[in-house]
Design a protein around this motif. Structure first.
Motif, PDB file in Angstrom:
ATOM      1  N   PRO A   5       0.817  -1.222   0.000  1.00 16.75           N
ATOM      2  CA  PRO A   5       0.000   0.000   0.000  1.00 16.75           C
ATOM      3  C   PRO A   5       0.847   1.267   0.000  1.00 16.75           C
ATOM      4  O   PRO A   5       1.845   1.349   0.716  1.00 16.75           O
ATOM      5  CB  PRO A   5      -0.819  -0.115   1.288  1.00 16.75           C
ATOM      6  N   ASP A   6       0.451   2.225  -0.804  1.00 13.23           N
ATOM      7  CA  ASP A   6       1.115   3.525  -0.797  1.00 13.23           C
ATOM      8  C   ASP A   6       0.361   4.447   0.161  1.00 13.23           C
ATOM      9  O   ASP A   6      -0.862   4.621   0.027  1.00 13.23           O
ATOM     10  CB  ASP A   6       1.121   4.127  -2.205  1.00 13.23           C
ATOM     11  N   PRO A   7       1.042   5.045   1.132  1.00  9.94           N
ATOM     12  CA  PRO A   7       0.335   5.830   2.154  1.00  9.94           C
ATOM     13  C   PRO A   7      -0.398   7.044   1.607  1.00  9.94           C
ATOM     14  O   PRO A   7      -1.419   7.457   2.156  1.00  9.94           O
ATOM     15  CB  PRO A   7       1.443   6.234   3.129  1.00  9.94           C
ATOM     16  N   ARG A   8       0.083   7.620   0.512  1.00  9.79           N
ATOM     17  CA  ARG A   8      -0.589   8.793  -0.050  1.00  9.79           C
ATOM     18  C   ARG A   8      -1.902   8.408  -0.716  1.00  9.79           C
ATOM     19  O   ARG A   8      -2.914   9.119  -0.600  1.00  9.79           O
ATOM     20  CB  ARG A   8       0.351   9.492  -1.031  1.00  9.79           C
ATOM     21  N   ILE A   9      -1.910   7.290  -1.395  1.00 11.74           N
ATOM     22  CA  ILE A   9      -3.168   6.786  -1.961  1.00 11.74           C
ATOM     23  C   ILE A   9      -4.086   6.333  -0.838  1.00 11.74           C
ATOM     24  O   ILE A   9      -5.292   6.586  -0.856  1.00 11.74           O
ATOM     25  CB  ILE A   9      -2.885   5.648  -2.957  1.00 11.74           C
ATOM     26  N   GLY A  10      -3.501   5.680   0.166  1.00 11.97           N
ATOM     27  CA  GLY A  10      -4.297   5.256   1.310  1.00 11.97           C
ATOM     28  C   GLY A  10      -4.993   6.410   1.995  1.00 11.97           C
ATOM     29  O   GLY A  10      -6.155   6.302   2.406  1.00 11.97           O
ATOM     30  N   ALA A  11      -4.310   7.546   2.106  1.00 10.54           N
ATOM     31  CA  ALA A  11      -4.914   8.719   2.754  1.00 10.54           C
ATOM     32  C   ALA A  11      -6.136   9.197   1.978  1.00 10.54           C
ATOM     33  O   ALA A  11      -7.146   9.609   2.579  1.00 10.54           O
ATOM     34  CB  ALA A  11      -3.880   9.831   2.873  1.00 10.54           C
ATOM     35  N   ARG A  40     -13.223  11.528  -7.868  1.00  7.10           N
ATOM     36  CA  ARG A  40     -12.032  12.193  -7.359  1.00  7.10           C
ATOM     37  C   ARG A  40     -10.798  11.628  -8.067  1.00  7.10           C
ATOM     38  O   ARG A  40     -10.550  10.418  -7.984  1.00  7.10           O
ATOM     39  CB  ARG A  40     -11.903  11.975  -5.852  1.00  7.10           C
ATOM     40  N   PRO A  41     -10.026  12.467  -8.764  1.00  5.23           N
ATOM     41  CA  PRO A  41      -8.791  11.969  -9.389  1.00  5.23           C
ATOM     42  C   PRO A  41      -7.812  11.442  -8.339  1.00  5.23           C
ATOM     43  O   PRO A  41      -7.720  11.993  -7.237  1.00  5.23           O
ATOM     44  CB  PRO A  41      -8.226  13.207 -10.102  1.00  5.23           C
ATOM     45  N   VAL A  42      -7.087  10.396  -8.699  1.00 10.03           N
ATOM     46  CA  VAL A  42      -6.057   9.831  -7.817  1.00 10.03           C
ATOM     47  C   VAL A  42      -4.734   9.874  -8.572  1.00 10.03           C
ATOM     48  O   VAL A  42      -4.368   8.925  -9.284  1.00 10.03           O
ATOM     49  CB  VAL A  42      -6.394   8.390  -7.398  1.00 10.03           C
ATOM     50  N   PRO A  43      -3.986  10.973  -8.465  1.00  9.99           N
ATOM     51  CA  PRO A  43      -2.666  11.031  -9.113  1.00  9.99           C
ATOM     52  C   PRO A  43      -1.731   9.982  -8.510  1.00  9.99           C
ATOM     53  O   PRO A  43      -1.783   9.707  -7.310  1.00  9.99           O
ATOM     54  CB  PRO A  43      -2.186  12.458  -8.820  1.00  9.99           C
ATOM     55  N   ILE A  44      -0.870   9.424  -9.333  1.00  8.97           N
ATOM     56  CA  ILE A  44       0.032   8.376  -8.891  1.00  8.97           C
ATOM     57  C   ILE A  44       1.392   9.001  -8.557  1.00  8.97           C
ATOM     58  O   ILE A  44       2.027   9.609  -9.421  1.00  8.97           O
ATOM     59  CB  ILE A  44       0.191   7.296  -9.976  1.00  8.97           C
ATOM     60  N   ARG A  68       8.234  15.449 -12.630  1.00 11.28           N
ATOM     61  CA  ARG A  68       6.926  15.465 -11.969  1.00 11.28           C
ATOM     62  C   ARG A  68       6.971  14.677 -10.664  1.00 11.28           C
ATOM     63  O   ARG A  68       7.642  13.658 -10.556  1.00 11.28           O
ATOM     64  CB  ARG A  68       5.854  14.862 -12.869  1.00 11.28           C
ATOM     65  N   ASP A  69       6.176  15.140  -9.698  1.00 12.23           N
ATOM     66  CA  ASP A  69       6.022  14.413  -8.432  1.00 12.23           C
ATOM     67  C   ASP A  69       4.907  13.376  -8.518  1.00 12.23           C
ATOM     68  O   ASP A  69       4.930  12.374  -7.790  1.00 12.23           O
ATOM     69  CB  ASP A  69       5.713  15.377  -7.287  1.00 12.23           C
ATOM     70  N   ALA A  70       3.920  13.623  -9.373  1.00 11.67           N
ATOM     71  CA  ALA A  70       2.778  12.709  -9.508  1.00 11.67           C
ATOM     72  C   ALA A  70       2.189  12.890 -10.898  1.00 11.67           C
ATOM     73  O   ALA A  70       2.435  13.901 -11.578  1.00 11.67           O
ATOM     74  CB  ALA A  70       1.731  12.998  -8.435  1.00 11.67           C
ATOM     75  N   LEU A  71       1.418  11.907 -11.325  1.00 10.89           N
ATOM     76  CA  LEU A  71       0.833  11.936 -12.667  1.00 10.89           C
ATOM     77  C   LEU A  71      -0.582  11.384 -12.618  1.00 10.89           C
ATOM     78  O   LEU A  71      -0.837  10.346 -12.000  1.00 10.89           O
ATOM     79  CB  LEU A  71       1.680  11.089 -13.617  1.00 10.89           C
ATOM     80  N   ASP A  72      -1.494  12.096 -13.261  1.00 13.78           N
ATOM     81  CA  ASP A  72      -2.878  11.625 -13.391  1.00 13.78           C
ATOM     82  C   ASP A  72      -2.999  10.843 -14.692  1.00 13.78           C
ATOM     83  O   ASP A  72      -2.943  11.418 -15.776  1.00 13.78           O
ATOM     84  CB  ASP A  72      -3.847  12.808 -13.388  1.00 13.78           C
ATOM     85  N   VAL A  73      -3.123   9.522 -14.577  1.00 14.03           N
ATOM     86  CA  VAL A  73      -3.304   8.685 -15.764  1.00 14.03           C
ATOM     87  C   VAL A  73      -4.686   8.048 -15.788  1.00 14.03           C
ATOM     88  O   VAL A  73      -4.912   7.070 -16.489  1.00 14.03           O
ATOM     89  CB  VAL A  73      -2.220   7.599 -15.870  1.00 14.03           C
ATOM     90  N   GLY A  74      -5.615   8.615 -15.014  1.00 12.76           N
ATOM     91  CA  GLY A  74      -6.999   8.179 -15.122  1.00 12.76           C
ATOM     92  C   GLY A  74      -7.562   7.417 -13.944  1.00 12.76           C
ATOM     93  O   GLY A  74      -8.742   7.055 -13.958  1.00 12.76           O
TER      94      GLY A  74
END
Length: 247
Positions: free
Chosen positions: A17-23, A164-168, A233-239
């Motif tokens: 799990p990635d903590p930023r996505i988890g948040a 809600r977009p979830v940038p990776i 880039r720090d993060a990317l929105d790929v959908g």
């Protein structure tokens, strides 16, 4: 046999799990005191107040860490639960594996008292923005075309859902499809590919020519020249999208 009885044997090694996505997921659940996780897999992103996990694959169940929520083996389309069984129901990167998404979503709504949270992706955006499937592995994109549920359709099945977009993040620790968007060498690792259903189900023979071109472009520096903008880039929105629906 559940699909992850064959695909999920090394899942716990690459899908942390990635903590930023988890948040973002936990924020979407709000103040729900009880959560049911459907298509729970190894338990990634389950909040501590998860009262039950639902997962059809014993291989995945066996990889759940000690202290995880109790788990029942069942499919989303036939949840062995009473109506309004918990405040919120969670379904993370799982709907595309269901044999009948409409029936599965209806079940999510039936057992949720207040809220349903679904993590999915927009296939059109994914195809356009993610260099791996666009430039090297169109076969994998074509496979996803057969199983991806259009986000607007999924939102409608949920009775209307906020997207809600979830940038990776660039260093995402959860090795799902686009997690390595700025670490391209990772896709040359068979163990990484084994943890990504899009690639594992497309098959190594179909992927081989594109992977060979990727390896060559990395060796010559062509990939880095073509995608230099990504490396800053720090993060990317790929959908990837979180759908949050009140019931």
């Amino acid at each position: 046999m559940a699909i992850y009885d064959t695909l999920g044997t090394t899942y716990g090694l690459t899908r942390r799990p990635d903590p930023r996505i988890g948040a973002q997921i936990h924020a979407a659940l709000g103040d729900a005191a009880e959560v049911i996780n459907v298509g729970a897999g190894t338990g990634s992103y389950e909040p501590p107040h998860t009262v039950l996990a639902v997962e059809p694959s014993q291989v995945m169940v066996d990889q759940r860490p000690p202290g995880s929520a109790p788990v029942v083996r069942a499919v989303a389309e036939r949840l062995p639960l009473r109506d309004e069984a918990a405040d919120a129901v969670l379904a993370l990167l799982t709907v595309h594996h269901w044999t009948d998404p409409a029936a599965g979503v209806a079940e999510l709504r039936r057992v949720a008292r207040r809220r349903v949270v679904v993590l999915t992706w927009d296939q059109q955006i994914f195809r356009e923005r993610f260099w791996l499937v666009r430039d090297y592995l169109p076969q994998a994109a074509a496979f996803d075309d057969t199983r991806a549920i259009p986000v607007d359709r999924l939102a409608a099945l949920l009775g209307g859902a906020h997207q809600r977009p979830v940038p990776i993040p660039h260093d995402c620790s959860d090795g799902f499809g686009a997690a390595f968007w700025c670490r391209p060498h990772a896709y040359l690792d068979p163990q990484v590919r084994a943890g990504i259903s899009m690639l594992a189900q497309t098959g190594e023979e179909a992927l081989a020519p594109g992977l060979a071109r990727l390896a060559e472009d990395l060796a010559t520096g062509r990939w880095h020249t073509a995608h230099a903008d990504l490396l800053a880039r720090d993060a990317l929105d790929v959908g990837y999208r979180l759908l949050v629906a009140e019931v």
